[in-house]
Design a protein around this motif. Structure first.
Motif, PDB file in Angstrom:
ATOM      1  N   GLY A  59      37.370  54.566 -16.350  1.00  0.00           N
ATOM      2  CA  GLY A  59      38.257  54.027 -14.795  1.00  0.00           C
ATOM      3  C   GLY A  59      39.427  53.533 -15.362  1.00  0.00           C
ATOM      4  N   ARG A  60      39.415  53.464 -14.513  1.00  0.00           N
ATOM      5  CA  ARG A  60      40.731  52.076 -14.241  1.00  0.00           C
ATOM      6  C   ARG A  60      39.924  50.497 -14.885  1.00  0.00           C
ATOM      7  NH1 ARG A  60      43.458  51.160  -9.648  1.00  0.00           N
ATOM      8  NH2 ARG A  60      41.490  51.552  -8.661  1.00  0.00           N
ATOM      9  N   ARG A  63      37.037  49.771 -16.681  1.00  0.00           N
ATOM     10  CA  ARG A  63      35.532  50.501 -15.868  1.00  0.00           C
ATOM     11  C   ARG A  63      35.395  52.055 -16.826  1.00  0.00           C
ATOM     12  NH1 ARG A  63      37.864  50.357 -10.470  1.00  0.00           N
ATOM     13  NH2 ARG A  63      37.674  47.930 -10.051  1.00  0.00           N
ATOM     14  N   LYS A  64      33.340  51.374 -16.580  1.00  0.00           N
ATOM     15  CA  LYS A  64      32.995  53.024 -17.224  1.00  0.00           C
ATOM     16  C   LYS A  64      33.257  54.183 -16.340  1.00  0.00           C
ATOM     17  CE  LYS A  64      28.666  52.885 -20.206  1.00  0.00           C
ATOM     18  NZ  LYS A  64      27.497  52.760 -19.692  1.00  0.00           N
ATOM     19  N   TRP A  65      33.109  55.394 -16.806  1.00  0.00           N
ATOM     20  CA  TRP A  65      33.219  56.801 -16.083  1.00  0.00           C
ATOM     21  C   TRP A  65      31.859  57.520 -17.486  1.00  0.00           C
ATOM     22  CZ3 TRP A  65      35.034  58.415 -12.253  1.00  0.00           C
ATOM     23  CH2 TRP A  65      34.698  59.510 -11.613  1.00  0.00           C
ATOM     24  N   LEU A  66      30.791  57.147 -16.283  1.00  0.00           N
ATOM     25  CA  LEU A  66      29.679  58.055 -16.587  1.00  0.00           C
ATOM     26  C   LEU A  66      29.635  59.857 -16.070  1.00  0.00           C
ATOM     27  CD1 LEU A  66      27.504  55.779 -14.038  1.00  0.00           C
ATOM     28  CD2 LEU A  66      27.561  55.013 -17.151  1.00  0.00           C
ATOM     29  N   LYS A 114      40.769  60.547  -2.576  1.00  0.00           N
ATOM     30  CA  LYS A 114      41.730  58.792  -1.815  1.00  0.00           C
ATOM     31  C   LYS A 114      42.686  57.697  -2.891  1.00  0.00           C
ATOM     32  CE  LYS A 114      38.287  54.583  -2.164  1.00  0.00           C
ATOM     33  NZ  LYS A 114      37.410  54.344  -3.443  1.00  0.00           N
ATOM     34  N   ASN A 117      43.477  57.142  -7.429  1.00  0.00           N
ATOM     35  CA  ASN A 117      43.326  58.089  -8.250  1.00  0.00           C
ATOM     36  C   ASN A 117      41.567  58.714  -8.209  1.00  0.00           C
ATOM     37  OD1 ASN A 117      41.750  55.650  -8.365  1.00  0.00           O
ATOM     38  ND2 ASN A 117      41.915  55.911 -10.336  1.00  0.00           N
ATOM     39  N   ASP A 118      41.492  59.410  -6.776  1.00  0.00           N
ATOM     40  CA  ASP A 118      40.166  59.702  -6.725  1.00  0.00           C
ATOM     41  C   ASP A 118      40.298  61.239  -6.042  1.00  0.00           C
ATOM     42  OD1 ASP A 118      39.037  57.183  -8.451  1.00  0.00           O
ATOM     43  OD2 ASP A 118      37.828  56.321  -6.470  1.00  0.00           O
ATOM     44  N   LYS A 125      32.373  60.493  -4.160  1.00  0.00           N
ATOM     45  CA  LYS A 125      33.334  60.395  -5.632  1.00  0.00           C
ATOM     46  C   LYS A 125      33.126  61.329  -5.878  1.00  0.00           C
ATOM     47  CE  LYS A 125      35.430  57.262  -8.766  1.00  0.00           C
ATOM     48  NZ  LYS A 125      36.122  55.797  -8.864  1.00  0.00           N
ATOM     49  N   ASN A 150      33.123  65.751 -12.013  1.00  0.00           N
ATOM     50  CA  ASN A 150      31.423  65.994 -11.880  1.00  0.00           C
ATOM     51  C   ASN A 150      31.003  67.050 -11.148  1.00  0.00           C
ATOM     52  OD1 ASN A 150      31.033  62.959 -12.683  1.00  0.00           O
ATOM     53  ND2 ASN A 150      30.564  62.545 -10.514  1.00  0.00           N
ATOM     54  N   LEU A 161      24.907  55.422  -9.533  1.00  0.00           N
ATOM     55  CA  LEU A 161      25.797  56.249  -9.106  1.00  0.00           C
ATOM     56  C   LEU A 161      25.095  56.903  -7.557  1.00  0.00           C
ATOM     57  CD1 LEU A 161      28.003  58.175 -11.098  1.00  0.00           C
ATOM     58  CD2 LEU A 161      28.313  56.105 -11.054  1.00  0.00           C
ATOM     59  N   MET A 164      26.781  57.079  -3.890  1.00  0.00           N
ATOM     60  CA  MET A 164      28.032  57.142  -3.782  1.00  0.00           C
ATOM     61  C   MET A 164      29.016  58.340  -4.683  1.00  0.00           C
ATOM     62  SD  MET A 164      28.926  54.291  -6.780  1.00  0.00           S
ATOM     63  CE  MET A 164      30.934  55.175  -7.509  1.00  0.00           C
ATOM     64  N   ALA A 165      27.956  59.396  -5.174  1.00  0.00           N
ATOM     65  CA  ALA A 165      29.245  60.007  -5.746  1.00  0.00           C
ATOM     66  C   ALA A 165      28.267  61.133  -5.567  1.00  0.00           C
ATOM     67  CB  ALA A 165      28.774  59.618  -7.843  1.00  0.00           C
ATOM     68  N   LEU A 258      40.546  49.340  -4.961  1.00  0.00           N
ATOM     69  CA  LEU A 258      40.216  49.321  -3.325  1.00  0.00           C
ATOM     70  C   LEU A 258      38.917  48.948  -2.924  1.00  0.00           C
ATOM     71  CD1 LEU A 258      42.677  50.363  -1.561  1.00  0.00           C
ATOM     72  CD2 LEU A 258      40.979  52.481  -1.175  1.00  0.00           C
ATOM     73  N   ARG A 259      38.626  47.891  -1.962  1.00  0.00           N
ATOM     74  CA  ARG A 259      37.189  48.248  -1.640  1.00  0.00           C
ATOM     75  C   ARG A 259      36.915  48.828   0.169  1.00  0.00           C
ATOM     76  NH1 ARG A 259      35.590  49.849  -5.712  1.00  0.00           N
ATOM     77  NH2 ARG A 259      35.767  48.422  -7.688  1.00  0.00           N
TER      78      ARG A 259
HETATM   79  P1  ATP Z   1      36.481  52.907  -6.723  1.00  0.00           P
HETATM   80  O1  ATP Z   1      35.409  54.019  -7.400  1.00  0.00           O
HETATM   81  O2  ATP Z   1      36.845  51.703  -5.952  1.00  0.00           O
HETATM   82  O3  ATP Z   1      37.841  53.902  -6.012  1.00  0.00           O
HETATM   83  P2  ATP Z   1      38.584  52.559  -9.198  1.00  0.00           P
HETATM   84  O4  ATP Z   1      39.653  54.031  -8.620  1.00  0.00           O
HETATM   85  O5  ATP Z   1      39.361  52.054  -9.644  1.00  0.00           O
HETATM   86  O6  ATP Z   1      37.050  52.609  -8.235  1.00  0.00           O
HETATM   87  P3  ATP Z   1      37.495  54.787 -11.177  1.00  0.00           P
HETATM   88  O7  ATP Z   1      38.320  53.809 -11.654  1.00  0.00           O
HETATM   89  O8  ATP Z   1      38.360  55.953 -10.779  1.00  0.00           O
HETATM   90  O9  ATP Z   1      37.204  53.650 -10.511  1.00  0.00           O
HETATM   91  O10 ATP Z   1      36.621  54.781 -12.107  1.00  0.00           O
HETATM   92  C1  ATP Z   1      35.234  53.534 -12.584  1.00  0.00           C
HETATM   93  C2  ATP Z   1      33.918  53.666 -11.383  1.00  0.00           C
HETATM   94  O11 ATP Z   1      33.732  54.834 -11.148  1.00  0.00           O
HETATM   95  C3  ATP Z   1      32.969  52.731 -11.848  1.00  0.00           C
HETATM   96  O12 ATP Z   1      33.210  52.088 -11.820  1.00  0.00           O
HETATM   97  C4  ATP Z   1      32.003  53.534 -11.558  1.00  0.00           C
HETATM   98  O13 ATP Z   1      31.410  52.842 -10.073  1.00  0.00           O
HETATM   99  C5  ATP Z   1      32.485  55.122 -10.668  1.00  0.00           C
HETATM  100  N1  ATP Z   1      32.126  55.715 -11.621  1.00  0.00           N
HETATM  101  C6  ATP Z   1      32.098  56.427 -12.827  1.00  0.00           C
HETATM  102  N2  ATP Z   1      31.471  57.344 -12.751  1.00  0.00           N
HETATM  103  C7  ATP Z   1      31.445  58.258 -11.909  1.00  0.00           C
HETATM  104  C8  ATP Z   1      30.885  59.843 -11.623  1.00  0.00           C
HETATM  105  N3  ATP Z   1      31.118  60.490 -13.087  1.00  0.00           N
HETATM  106  N4  ATP Z   1      31.449  59.812 -11.079  1.00  0.00           N
HETATM  107  C9  ATP Z   1      31.889  58.969  -9.071  1.00  0.00           C
HETATM  108  N5  ATP Z   1      32.082  57.987  -9.432  1.00  0.00           N
HETATM  109  C10 ATP Z   1      31.773  57.679 -10.910  1.00  0.00           C
END
Ligand code: ATP
Length: 264
Positions: A59-60, A63-66, A114, A117-118, A125, A150, A161, A164-165, A258-259
């Protein structure tokens, strides 16, 4: 790569540009990384890189995308627009809108965005977008927009996740065709890209879908932590933040994390 093989994708594709050139792999490092390399080697606009599994999905801010195999749509698209670099975020806007419309059209599940970029569904999410640009001499050479969604993902299998997801299958209680959704997304992006190039801004529609506008947010930039009201977004996608002392700050998506709580 099961239903997402190149032949199956081509069979139902109703676009002229996006997805006409496809690089499809069961597993690769990251669709954005592969497409950036192809872009540097001269790949044509509209090139689609799609995978069932990424060994280094991100991700941005790295960060790891699962996304376990078989569960997600993981793709990147190549744009070569004649825009200034500051306008690259417009491509994030049109892709987000196309994704939202494709999901709603196919499943009826309401989608929010959101900033920056979400993709959100009912407060959770469901996807992320990662836009990366290459520039030469102050002009955009290419823009790669990566999308991770997803789809048929059981979130309980990913403890990181939980809470939150969400995924489409989780929301609907049934599986969704990744292929049908992909076709709709590519069609939507193509239509919106044409209209963007003819001068129509996606800004109003994009802003209307943002679930965190009008909310109190905390943004962490490389220089400082800002707290305030997310008052609006400008035409280039920057967030306009009203701080408690009444100042207005313009925050670029590329600079922030953004938090804070996300409204449902
Ligand atoms: P935020 O989630 O706070 O908006 P971000 O926009 O920087 O942060 P991304 O860059 O879009 O996040 O993606 C990385 C983050 O998304 C990871 O740190 C993790 O928390 C979350 N994430 C990773 N994989 C998934 C997934 N399959 N579905 C939803 N969230 C995920």
């Amino acid at each position: 790569m099961n239903e997402l093989c190149v032949e199956s994708i081509k069979k139902g594709l109703r676009t002229e540009l996006f997805g006409q050139n496809i690089v499809g792999c069961f597993s690769l490092s990251s669709t954005n990384e592969v497409l950036k390399e192809l872009a540097a080697q001269g790949a044509p606009e509209g090139t689609l890189v799609i995978a069932d599994e990424q060994t280094a999905g991100k991700g941005r801010l790295g960060r790891k995308w699962l996304a376990p195999p078989g569960t997600s749509l993981l793709l990147s698209l190549l744009f070569r627009p004649d825009f200034a670099p500051r306008q690259a975020q417009r491509l994030t806007m049109i892709c987000s809108l196309a994704i939202a419309e494709a999901i709603e059209g196919l499943t009826g599940v309401p989608v929010g965005l959101k900033w920056p970029n979400d993709i959100f569904i009912r407060g959770h999410k469901a996807g992320g977008i990662l836009t990366e640009a290459g520039t030469t001499g102050g002009r955009l050479d290419y823009v790669v927009v990566g999308m991770g969604l997803n789809i048929n993902l059981d979130i309980s299998t990913l403890p990181e996740l939980r809470g939150m997801a969400t995924s489409l299958s989780q929301e609907l209680g049934r599986e969704v065709s990744r292929l049908e959704l992909l076709w709709r997304i590519l069609e939507g992006i193509e239509a919106r890209y044409k209209s963007l190039k003819s001068g129509k801004s996606p800004h109003g529609e994009w802003a209307a879908r943002l679930i965190n506008l009008g909310c109190q947010v905390q943004v962490t930039t490389p220089d400082e932590v800002l707290v305030g009201w997310a008052e609006g977004v400008d035409a280039d996608g920057a967030l306009i933040l009203r701080t408690p002392d009444g100042q207005r700050e313009r925050v670029l998506a590329g600079d922030v994390t953004l938090r804070g709580p996300v409204p449902g």
